[in-house]
Design a protein around this motif. Structure first.
Motif, PDB file in Angstrom:
ATOM      1  N   GLU A 177       0.805  -1.221   0.000  1.00 21.30           N
ATOM      2  CA  GLU A 177       0.000   0.000   0.000  1.00 21.30           C
ATOM      3  C   GLU A 177       0.840   1.274   0.000  1.00 21.30           C
ATOM      4  OE1 GLU A 177      -2.464  -0.351   3.443  1.00 21.30           O
ATOM      5  OE2 GLU A 177      -3.513  -2.137   2.705  1.00 21.30           O
ATOM      6  N   VAL A 178       2.149   1.134   0.187  1.00 25.60           N
ATOM      7  CA  VAL A 178       3.009   2.306   0.333  1.00 25.60           C
ATOM      8  C   VAL A 178       3.028   3.197  -0.904  1.00 25.60           C
ATOM      9  CG1 VAL A 178       5.403   3.073   0.636  1.00 25.60           C
ATOM     10  CG2 VAL A 178       4.445   1.312   2.146  1.00 25.60           C
ATOM     11  N   PRO A 179       3.230   2.669  -2.131  1.00 26.09           N
ATOM     12  CA  PRO A 179       3.312   3.565  -3.291  1.00 26.09           C
ATOM     13  C   PRO A 179       2.090   4.467  -3.456  1.00 26.09           C
ATOM     14  CG  PRO A 179       4.116   1.393  -3.875  1.00 26.09           C
ATOM     15  CD  PRO A 179       3.498   1.264  -2.521  1.00 26.09           C
ATOM     16  N   ALA A 180       0.903   3.921  -3.215  1.00 24.58           N
ATOM     17  CA  ALA A 180      -0.312   4.727  -3.366  1.00 24.58           C
ATOM     18  C   ALA A 180      -0.455   5.747  -2.245  1.00 24.58           C
ATOM     19  CB  ALA A 180      -1.536   3.816  -3.405  1.00 24.58           C
ATOM     20  N   ALA A 181       0.040   5.393  -1.050  1.00 27.48           N
ATOM     21  CA  ALA A 181      -0.090   6.296   0.099  1.00 27.48           C
ATOM     22  C   ALA A 181       0.940   7.414   0.078  1.00 27.48           C
ATOM     23  CB  ALA A 181       0.043   5.495   1.399  1.00 27.48           C
ATOM     24  N   LEU A 182       2.018   7.199  -0.635  1.00 29.40           N
ATOM     25  CA  LEU A 182       3.127   8.155  -0.645  1.00 29.40           C
ATOM     26  C   LEU A 182       2.815   9.311  -1.593  1.00 29.40           C
ATOM     27  CD1 LEU A 182       5.910   8.185   0.763  1.00 29.40           C
ATOM     28  CD2 LEU A 182       6.862   7.270  -1.353  1.00 29.40           C
ATOM     29  N   THR A 183       2.647  10.490  -1.045  1.00 31.71           N
ATOM     30  CA  THR A 183       2.335  11.668  -1.849  1.00 31.71           C
ATOM     31  C   THR A 183       3.330  12.782  -1.527  1.00 31.71           C
ATOM     32  OG1 THR A 183       0.852  12.644  -0.190  1.00 31.71           O
ATOM     33  CG2 THR A 183      -0.126  11.120  -1.803  1.00 31.71           C
ATOM     34  N   GLU A 184       3.437  13.728  -2.446  1.00 31.29           N
ATOM     35  CA  GLU A 184       4.295  14.882  -2.205  1.00 31.29           C
ATOM     36  C   GLU A 184       3.860  15.613  -0.937  1.00 31.29           C
ATOM     37  OE1 GLU A 184       5.287  19.227  -4.240  1.00 31.29           O
ATOM     38  OE2 GLU A 184       4.547  17.588  -5.510  1.00 31.29           O
ATOM     39  N   GLU A 185       2.560  15.779  -0.751  1.00 26.90           N
ATOM     40  CA  GLU A 185       2.036  16.498   0.407  1.00 26.90           C
ATOM     41  C   GLU A 185       2.399  15.792   1.711  1.00 26.90           C
ATOM     42  OE1 GLU A 185       0.126  17.629  -3.213  1.00 26.90           O
ATOM     43  OE2 GLU A 185       0.254  15.631  -2.282  1.00 26.90           O
ATOM     44  N   LEU A 186       2.294  14.458   1.725  1.00 27.37           N
ATOM     45  CA  LEU A 186       2.617  13.704   2.939  1.00 27.37           C
ATOM     46  C   LEU A 186       4.097  13.835   3.284  1.00 27.37           C
ATOM     47  CD1 LEU A 186       1.824  11.727   5.186  1.00 27.37           C
ATOM     48  CD2 LEU A 186       2.265   9.848   3.583  1.00 27.37           C
ATOM     49  N   ILE A 187       4.959  13.738   2.291  1.00 26.90           N
ATOM     50  CA  ILE A 187       6.396  13.864   2.533  1.00 26.90           C
ATOM     51  C   ILE A 187       6.724  15.252   3.070  1.00 26.90           C
ATOM     52  CG2 ILE A 187       8.677  13.873   1.458  1.00 26.90           C
ATOM     53  CD1 ILE A 187       7.545  11.815  -0.566  1.00 26.90           C
ATOM     54  N   VAL A 188       6.165  16.278   2.442  1.00 29.34           N
ATOM     55  CA  VAL A 188       6.446  17.654   2.856  1.00 29.34           C
ATOM     56  C   VAL A 188       5.957  17.899   4.288  1.00 29.34           C
ATOM     57  CG1 VAL A 188       5.863  20.081   2.442  1.00 29.34           C
ATOM     58  CG2 VAL A 188       6.517  18.607   0.527  1.00 29.34           C
ATOM     59  N   GLU A 189       4.740  17.455   4.589  1.00 29.88           N
ATOM     60  CA  GLU A 189       4.198  17.673   5.936  1.00 29.88           C
ATOM     61  C   GLU A 189       5.026  16.947   6.990  1.00 29.88           C
ATOM     62  OE1 GLU A 189      -0.104  17.495   8.252  1.00 29.88           O
ATOM     63  OE2 GLU A 189       0.300  16.040   6.654  1.00 29.88           O
ATOM     64  N   THR A 190       5.417  15.703   6.698  1.00 30.31           N
ATOM     65  CA  THR A 190       6.220  14.936   7.648  1.00 30.31           C
ATOM     66  C   THR A 190       7.575  15.593   7.873  1.00 30.31           C
ATOM     67  OG1 THR A 190       5.120  12.886   6.935  1.00 30.31           O
ATOM     68  CG2 THR A 190       7.205  12.660   8.135  1.00 30.31           C
ATOM     69  N   ALA A 191       8.193  16.053   6.801  1.00 33.16           N
ATOM     70  CA  ALA A 191       9.506  16.698   6.913  1.00 33.16           C
ATOM     71  C   ALA A 191       9.409  18.027   7.654  1.00 33.16           C
ATOM     72  CB  ALA A 191      10.106  16.904   5.527  1.00 33.16           C
ATOM     73  N   ARG A 192       8.351  18.780   7.408  1.00 32.63           N
ATOM     74  CA  ARG A 192       8.165  20.057   8.122  1.00 32.63           C
ATOM     75  C   ARG A 192       8.092  19.828   9.630  1.00 32.63           C
ATOM     76  NH1 ARG A 192       3.230  22.077   4.537  1.00 32.63           N
ATOM     77  NH2 ARG A 192       4.300  23.278   2.900  1.00 32.63           N
ATOM     78  N   ILE A 193       7.270  18.863  10.035  1.00 35.55           N
ATOM     79  CA  ILE A 193       7.106  18.573  11.467  1.00 35.55           C
ATOM     80  C   ILE A 193       8.424  18.090  12.061  1.00 35.55           C
ATOM     81  CG2 ILE A 193       5.969  17.029  13.113  1.00 35.55           C
ATOM     82  CD1 ILE A 193       3.509  17.133  11.209  1.00 35.55           C
ATOM     83  N   THR A 194       9.121  17.231  11.312  1.00 35.22           N
ATOM     84  CA  THR A 194      10.409  16.725  11.780  1.00 35.22           C
ATOM     85  C   THR A 194      11.398  17.872  11.987  1.00 35.22           C
ATOM     86  OG1 THR A 194      10.052  14.633  10.612  1.00 35.22           O
ATOM     87  CG2 THR A 194      12.312  15.153  11.260  1.00 35.22           C
ATOM     88  N   ALA A 195      11.523  18.738  10.988  1.00 37.85           N
ATOM     89  CA  ALA A 195      12.454  19.865  11.088  1.00 37.85           C
ATOM     90  C   ALA A 195      12.064  20.795  12.231  1.00 37.85           C
ATOM     91  CB  ALA A 195      12.489  20.627   9.766  1.00 37.85           C
ATOM     92  N   ARG A 196      10.780  21.071  12.371  1.00 36.87           N
ATOM     93  CA  ARG A 196      10.316  21.974  13.431  1.00 36.87           C
ATOM     94  C   ARG A 196      10.635  21.429  14.816  1.00 36.87           C
ATOM     95  NH1 ARG A 196       4.179  21.842  13.936  1.00 36.87           N
ATOM     96  NH2 ARG A 196       4.738  20.131  15.348  1.00 36.87           N
ATOM     97  N   ASP A 197      10.377  20.123  15.032  1.00 39.90           N
ATOM     98  CA  ASP A 197      10.611  19.565  16.365  1.00 39.90           C
ATOM     99  C   ASP A 197      12.094  19.300  16.628  1.00 39.90           C
ATOM    100  OD1 ASP A 197       7.952  19.769  16.832  1.00 39.90           O
ATOM    101  OD2 ASP A 197       7.619  17.666  17.322  1.00 39.90           O
ATOM    102  N   LEU A 198      12.876  19.071  15.579  1.00 40.07           N
ATOM    103  CA  LEU A 198      14.325  18.960  15.780  1.00 40.07           C
ATOM    104  C   LEU A 198      14.890  20.279  16.291  1.00 40.07           C
ATOM    105  CD1 LEU A 198      15.484  16.842  12.700  1.00 40.07           C
ATOM    106  CD2 LEU A 198      15.605  16.172  15.107  1.00 40.07           C
ATOM    107  N   VAL A 199      14.306  21.380  15.839  1.00 41.31           N
ATOM    108  CA  VAL A 199      14.708  22.695  16.333  1.00 41.31           C
ATOM    109  C   VAL A 199      14.112  22.963  17.711  1.00 41.31           C
ATOM    110  CG1 VAL A 199      14.547  25.194  15.958  1.00 41.31           C
ATOM    111  CG2 VAL A 199      15.007  23.667  14.027  1.00 41.31           C
ATOM    112  N   GLY A 200      12.788  22.833  17.829  1.00 38.71           N
ATOM    113  CA  GLY A 200      12.088  23.224  19.045  1.00 38.71           C
ATOM    114  C   GLY A 200      12.291  22.303  20.223  1.00 38.71           C
ATOM    115  N   ARG A 201      12.400  20.996  19.988  1.00 39.06           N
ATOM    116  CA  ARG A 201      12.532  20.042  21.097  1.00 39.06           C
ATOM    117  C   ARG A 201      13.973  19.559  21.289  1.00 39.06           C
ATOM    118  NH1 ARG A 201       7.762  19.061  23.410  1.00 39.06           N
ATOM    119  NH2 ARG A 201       5.863  18.708  22.187  1.00 39.06           N
ATOM    120  N   PHE A 202      14.685  19.333  20.167  1.00 43.40           N
ATOM    121  CA  PHE A 202      16.020  18.745  20.267  1.00 43.40           C
ATOM    122  C   PHE A 202      17.141  19.783  20.201  1.00 43.40           C
ATOM    123  CE2 PHE A 202      13.393  15.162  19.133  1.00 43.40           C
ATOM    124  CZ  PHE A 202      13.984  14.087  19.755  1.00 43.40           C
TER     125      PHE A 202
END
Length: 339
Positions: free
Chosen positions: A180-205
């Protein structure tokens, strides 16, 4: 608002698994492991019986969350949750599901009410919970639901991170079948996940400008389209969008050459396109000291990086290393500079 003196809430997880064992072992070694104060959301009698089975001298004291720090040095503080449980290690029982779910829900409510600094969850068995109405693929998704319900700040996108001393990884898709991964993988999902990751790496870590390395989906990152086109049609546009926002994102990288020691010097966190692509190397490199951290929540949540381990439950052979690492990390993320 969380008090800086608030203890951490720890859930026992699946009662038939090793969650109770490693919680008891962690408390016994609290000084050597450098653990901050925590309390357990569980049945006090159950934990006392498991301690006796393991031959551990652990005085168990029923408390309210705000009393836990005062008791932690001399006994294991336990906030009673649910009905009394039998101690049956290795024997999954459907009737314990309500206790497991309640311990998570009530611990999150404790954080919301300022009675806990964060939550550390022991492993659960999702299939054992479904009969009690649990409809989430795992802890991560359930915690996102609780955040939306209790904080009322709109949709919450929880992101799973496995964080160890040598490697930090985030899977973009989590608990879904590989097909199911290829169909679930979208540009929007990657961008949103990366944004949250980058934000919390700054804010929490505390990273100033985190470097994100994104994996390809296919072998050799698609080999220019010869082994799949998702890199060209989905992942590369997502990376371009992230760079346009000022996020340091590179890739798509072939996953098979991304995790050796020299390669790890070039990034701070890897985003993989599916669960095992990044969790296999993360657990191989740091099985005992890696921690499951949920990003994107309005509260701190960590967890040991392993499962219920039914065969080890009640035998005295489980190790508390990963739980101890999860407790220490939760304390630092909840109150930077306090530990």
């Amino acid at each position: 608002m969380v008090s800086h003196k608030a203890p951490l809430a720890v859930t026992c997880g699946e009662p038939a698994g090793i969650g109770p064992d490693i919680t008891l072992l962690a408390w016994c070694a609290r000084k050597e492991l450098g653990l901050p104060a925590f309390y357990v959301r569980a049945d006090p009698g159950f934990l006392a019986r498991r301690a006796k089975r393991l031959g551990l001298d652990v005085p168990v004291q029923a408390v309210e969350p705000e009393e836990a720090s005062g008791y932690f040095g001399k006994c294991l503080p336990v906030v009673p949750t649910g009905q009394a449980l039998d101690d049956c290690p290795g024997m999954e029982k459907r009737e314990t599901a309500e206790n497991v779910i309640a311990s998570i829900r009530e611990s999150v409510a404790d954080i919301k009410n300022g009675r806990a600094a964060g939550i550390v969850t022991n492993p659960i068995n999702k299939s054992a919970l479904y009969g009690a109405g649990f409809r989430f693929p795992g802890h991560t998704e359930y915690l996102g639901h609780l955040a939306e319900e209790m904080w009322s700040e709109g949709p919450c996108k929880p992101v799973m991170m496995i964080a160890g001393p040598e490697l930090m990884v985030v899977p973009v898709t989590i608990h879904i079948a590989l097909k199911e991964v290829p169909a679930a993988l979208t540009e929007e999902l990657i961008v949103e996940t990366a944004r949250i990751t980058a934000r919390d790496l700054v804010g929490r870590f505390g990273f100033e400008k985190p470097r994100l390395a994104l994996c390809g989906l296919n072998p050799h990152a698609g080999e220019g389209g010869a082994m799949g086109t998702e890199e060209q049609t989905v992942i590369e546009p997502a990376i371009a969008a992230l760079r346009a926002e000022g996020i340091d994102a590179t890739g798509p990288h072939p996953a098979d050459t991304l995790f050796h020691p020299e390669a790890r010097k070039a990034y701070d966190c890897v985003l993989g396109m599916y669960h095992d692509q990044v969790l296999v190397p993360a657990k191989t490199i740091g099985f005992d000291d890696s921690v499951n951290v949920t990003l994107g929540l309005p509260f701190v949540r960590t967890s040991p990086d392993h499962g219920t381990a039914y065969p080890l439950a009640g035998t005295g052979t489980a190790r508390a290393d990963s739980l101890a690492a999860a407790v220490r990390m939760a304390a630092v993320l909840a109150n930077p500079g306090s530990v």
